[in-house]
Design a protein around this motif. Structure first.
Motif, PDB file in Angstrom:
ATOM      1  N   LEU A  52     -24.764 -51.137  18.063  1.00 16.77           N
ATOM      2  CA  LEU A  52     -25.451 -50.138  18.876  1.00 16.77           C
ATOM      3  C   LEU A  52     -25.923 -50.730  20.200  1.00 16.77           C
ATOM      4  CD1 LEU A  52     -27.492 -48.282  16.116  1.00 16.77           C
ATOM      5  CD2 LEU A  52     -25.663 -47.321  17.522  1.00 16.77           C
ATOM      6  N   LEU A  55     -22.845 -51.100  22.499  1.00 17.15           N
ATOM      7  CA  LEU A  55     -22.261 -49.834  22.950  1.00 17.15           C
ATOM      8  C   LEU A  55     -23.302 -48.857  23.503  1.00 17.15           C
ATOM      9  CD1 LEU A  55     -19.772 -49.227  19.974  1.00 17.15           C
ATOM     10  CD2 LEU A  55     -19.274 -50.239  22.221  1.00 17.15           C
ATOM     11  N   LYS A  56     -24.495 -49.360  23.835  1.00 12.72           N
ATOM     12  CA  LYS A  56     -25.579 -48.454  24.212  1.00 12.72           C
ATOM     13  C   LYS A  56     -25.265 -47.619  25.454  1.00 12.72           C
ATOM     14  CE  LYS A  56     -28.132 -52.058  26.737  1.00 12.72           C
ATOM     15  NZ  LYS A  56     -29.407 -52.815  26.793  1.00 12.72           N
ATOM     16  N   ASN A  57     -24.409 -48.108  26.331  1.00 14.88           N
ATOM     17  CA  ASN A  57     -24.087 -47.353  27.550  1.00 14.88           C
ATOM     18  C   ASN A  57     -22.835 -46.495  27.408  1.00 14.88           C
ATOM     19  OD1 ASN A  57     -26.284 -48.428  29.011  1.00 14.88           O
ATOM     20  ND2 ASN A  57     -25.125 -50.304  29.395  1.00 14.88           N
ATOM     21  N   LYS A  58     -22.179 -46.573  26.251  1.00 15.93           N
ATOM     22  CA  LYS A  58     -20.996 -45.759  26.001  1.00 15.93           C
ATOM     23  C   LYS A  58     -21.419 -44.342  25.609  1.00 15.93           C
ATOM     24  CE  LYS A  58     -17.012 -45.280  22.924  1.00 15.93           C
ATOM     25  NZ  LYS A  58     -16.340 -45.733  21.690  1.00 15.93           N
ATOM     26  N   SER A  60     -21.800 -40.990  23.652  1.00 20.35           N
ATOM     27  CA  SER A  60     -21.705 -40.733  22.216  1.00 20.35           C
ATOM     28  C   SER A  60     -20.693 -39.626  21.939  1.00 20.35           C
ATOM     29  CB  SER A  60     -23.062 -40.324  21.653  1.00 20.35           C
ATOM     30  OG  SER A  60     -23.988 -41.387  21.773  1.00 20.35           O
ATOM     31  N   LYS A 293     -25.661 -42.437  14.453  1.00 18.11           N
ATOM     32  CA  LYS A 293     -25.576 -42.882  15.850  1.00 18.11           C
ATOM     33  C   LYS A 293     -24.466 -43.919  16.029  1.00 18.11           C
ATOM     34  CE  LYS A 293     -30.011 -41.802  17.852  1.00 18.11           C
ATOM     35  NZ  LYS A 293     -31.042 -42.280  18.781  1.00 18.11           N
ATOM     36  N   MET A 294     -24.299 -44.781  15.040  1.00 17.16           N
ATOM     37  CA  MET A 294     -23.239 -45.789  15.124  1.00 17.16           C
ATOM     38  C   MET A 294     -21.872 -45.111  15.078  1.00 17.16           C
ATOM     39  SD  MET A 294     -23.007 -49.312  12.896  1.00 17.16           S
ATOM     40  CE  MET A 294     -24.661 -49.798  13.343  1.00 17.16           C
ATOM     41  N   LYS A 297     -21.025 -43.635  18.389  1.00 18.96           N
ATOM     42  CA  LYS A 297     -20.611 -44.613  19.393  1.00 18.96           C
ATOM     43  C   LYS A 297     -19.193 -45.127  19.139  1.00 18.96           C
ATOM     44  CE  LYS A 297     -24.283 -44.836  22.016  1.00 18.96           C
ATOM     45  NZ  LYS A 297     -24.217 -44.374  23.438  1.00 18.96           N
ATOM     46  N   LEU A 298     -18.788 -45.141  17.885  1.00 20.03           N
ATOM     47  CA  LEU A 298     -17.488 -45.699  17.529  1.00 20.03           C
ATOM     48  C   LEU A 298     -16.375 -44.649  17.486  1.00 20.03           C
ATOM     49  CD1 LEU A 298     -18.675 -48.090  14.676  1.00 20.03           C
ATOM     50  CD2 LEU A 298     -17.852 -48.775  16.941  1.00 20.03           C
ATOM     51  N   ASP A 300     -14.993 -40.354  18.531  1.00 20.51           N
ATOM     52  CA  ASP A 300     -15.146 -39.203  19.420  1.00 20.51           C
ATOM     53  C   ASP A 300     -15.774 -38.019  18.697  1.00 20.51           C
ATOM     54  OD1 ASP A 300     -13.941 -40.616  21.505  1.00 20.51           O
ATOM     55  OD2 ASP A 300     -11.935 -40.015  20.861  1.00 20.51           O
TER      56      ASP A 300
END
Length: 563
Positions: A52, A55-58, A60, A293-294, A297-298, A300
């Motif tokens: 997390l 990838l915080k700036n990716k 969601s 949330k994970m 991020k991983l 679509d």
């Protein structure tokens, strides 16, 4: 489905699948670094919370919630649809991930059986997941009971903070259905064995520590939430927290591995993140915030589910979890079966195999209420008609026509028999609905409102109740909670899953009824107030013939009869 065809059991199907090594899935599909997952055998892994951070700036992915009508003994197959839908999205070249709750051994060995989907829409290895998995529920049980032991030891060793033994509200837990433990007496045997008092056991999934694990967003947040847990009250009726006796560090240590989400796969090798497992009838009914949330991020698309019907799991996902986690769902799938709708229309379980469109039509009232609930949150939705082998062509046409005539997007779902392929129509309908329908997501109450106002909003808008009654005990607790500054927390309703009312036998869509709040339970660490209705039990019992009677293991070590 062919009514006369002999179908394999879920576990037979599961044991014939060749799984990908989880390392391969983590590296190739999820593109994780070696230090971001820890293997737990060949087909399971723990995921690092550092994912997390990286990838915080990716942006969601889109979160899709799967819910259902009020469940019946006929079965709805919500988890099966959740898994099948994710598989279907992947077949449409959408990067989808499943996010589910962990099963509890209580219902697994009791009435329900396994809880990993079914047929050709399962998460695997299903026997491991349904039994001990990666030990998360054992860790939660241990942390909960360690705190209980610390409390009793604190009193035995002098009671420095002045805990009133009569006002301890922290209960011991066990991940089993065991009615004999609902009310017990501890500390017997003389001065060296502690202070005698009444105690209680809940099932592990009802523990506040389970709720905390599922709502914490980091290890530091976990520790601070554990510190805020109210364990009881002093002789002068002041709340006592874990921080007051100093054990939040030890509890966090016990849970340091359990907070990491678990990675497995579906039968079609779609990644599945399974973590946390609070029941929706006695807790908030959603998998962990970290897992959701994970997955967002991983992937679509995240396809996740909330326990039981929209009146329980979906309401809590949208009013509690989405609020705390700042999640904006993209759409909702409402699962219904013809069998269950016929029960809501007045049929007995033994009569469900017979075609009966009249009962089916009467049962539409329950589905309609849950659709109205999702619409009240401002979310686009699709009705998934989960097909069973006993459904007739006439019954299927009846429900599809009703949905069409009332402008409810709907799709027939055959993921149990055909896996992702059987959910393609549902997936396409969902994608179209998400893209074309307005999304005006909102919560049903402001947390600044009074406890009574929040409960009325839920009871009236979601259940259809005309009013709410409170026992004298509940009234006193509300006054106390207001004095302690807790009244602005969200509400977690503890209510039967079988009915929109607080009486399990009242099916369909009842009208002109009230909900009775028997008592409240503060879950300050989790961040909500539990309102207990009717005769809801936080420690279930076993049925006359538990599912465990059919379970065994063969000489090769393979489970049998698990589902």
């Amino acid at each position: 489905m062919n009514r006369n065809k002999k179908y394999k059991s879920d576990i037979d199907i599961a044991q014939q699948v060749s799984l990908f090594p989880i390392k391969q899935l983590a590296e190739n599909y999820l593109e994780l670094n070696d230090d971001e997952f820890e293997l737990f055998g060949k087909y399971k892994a723990k995921l690092s919370l550092q994912i997390l951070e990286r990838l915080k700036n990716k942006p969601s992915g889109k979160v899709v919630l799967v819910t259902s009508i009020n469940p019946t003994p006929a079965g709805e197959g919500k988890s099966t649809v959740t898994v099948g839908l994710a598989q279907a999205l992947n077949q449409l070249n959408k990067r989808a991930i499943v996010a589910l709750r962990e099963p509890s051994l209580g219902p697994t060995l009791g009435m329900k059986g396994g809880a990993t989907g079914g047929g050709y829409s399962q998460v695997l290895p299903m026997d491991d997941i349904n039994l001990h998995f990666t030990g998360d529920l054992h860790a939660i049980t241990t942390a909960n009971n360690a705190l209980a032991a610390f409390i009793d030891n604190h009193i035995h060793q002098g009671n420095e903070v002045g805990i009133d033994p009569r006002r301890i509200i922290w209960k011991r837990v066990l991940d089993l259905n065991d009615r004999a433990l609902r009310y017990i007496t501890i500390g017997l045997g003389g001065p060296t064995h502690g202070v005698p008092r009444e105690d209680h056991f809940d099932i592990t999934v009802a523990s506040e520590i389970m709720a905390i694990l599922c709502l914490a967003d980091s290890l530091a947040d976990l520790r601070s939430r554990l510190a805020e847990v109210v364990i009881g009250y002093t002789y002068s009726n002041k709340p006592v927290t874990v921080a007051d006796i100093g054990y939040e560090g030890a509890l966090t240590l016990i849970l340091k591995e359990a907070i990491k989400p678990n990675l497995v796969q579906t039968l079609e090798h779609t990644p599945a993140i399974i973590h946390g497992g609070p029941f929706a009838n006695i807790a908030h009914g959603c998998n962990s915030l970290l897992a959701t949330k994970m997955a967002a991020k991983l992937g679509d698309y995240v396809v996740t589910e909330a326990g039981f019907g929209a009146d329980l799991g979906a309401e809590k996902f949208l009013n509690i979890k989405a609020r705390i986690g700042k999640i904006h769902p993209s759409g909702v799938v409402i699962v219904a079966t013809i069998r269950a709708l016929k029960m809501h229309g007045g049929l007995k379980k033994n009569d469900l195999q017979q075609e009966n469109t009249a009962a089916l039509i009467l049962g539409f009232s329950n589905l309609k209420k849950h659709i109205e609930t999702i619409k009240s949150f401002g979310l686009p939705y699709v009705v998934a008609i989960n097909k069973f082998i006993t459904d007739t062509d006439k019954e299927i046409k009846t429900i599809l026509d009703w949905c069409h005539d009332n402008s409810h997007p709907a799709a027939l779902c055959e993921v149990w028999e055909h896996g992702g392929k059987g959910g393609i129509d549902l997936a396409k309908k969902l994608l179209k609905t998400i893209d074309e329908e307005q999304n005006q997501f909102k919560h049903l109450y402001d947390t600044a409102s009074s406890i009574k106002q929040k409960i009325f909003n839920i009871a009236n808008i979601v259940y259809g109740a005309t009013g709410v009654q409170y026992t004298s005990k509940a009234e006193k607790q509300m006054n106390d909670f207001d004095q302690f500054g807790w009244s602005q927390l969200p509400i977690c309703m503890a209510k039967t899953q079988y009915s929109l009312t607080d009486e399990a036998h009242v099916l369909g869509r009842p009208e002109n009824f009230t909900i009775t709040i028997r008592e409240f339970k503060i879950s300050l660490g989790a961040g909500f107030i539990v309102a207990i209705t009717g005769n809801i039990m936080t420690m279930p019992g076993l049925p006359k013939k538990p599912a465990a009677l059919s379970m065994d293991v063969n000489d090769e070590g393979l489970a049998t009869g698990l589902f």
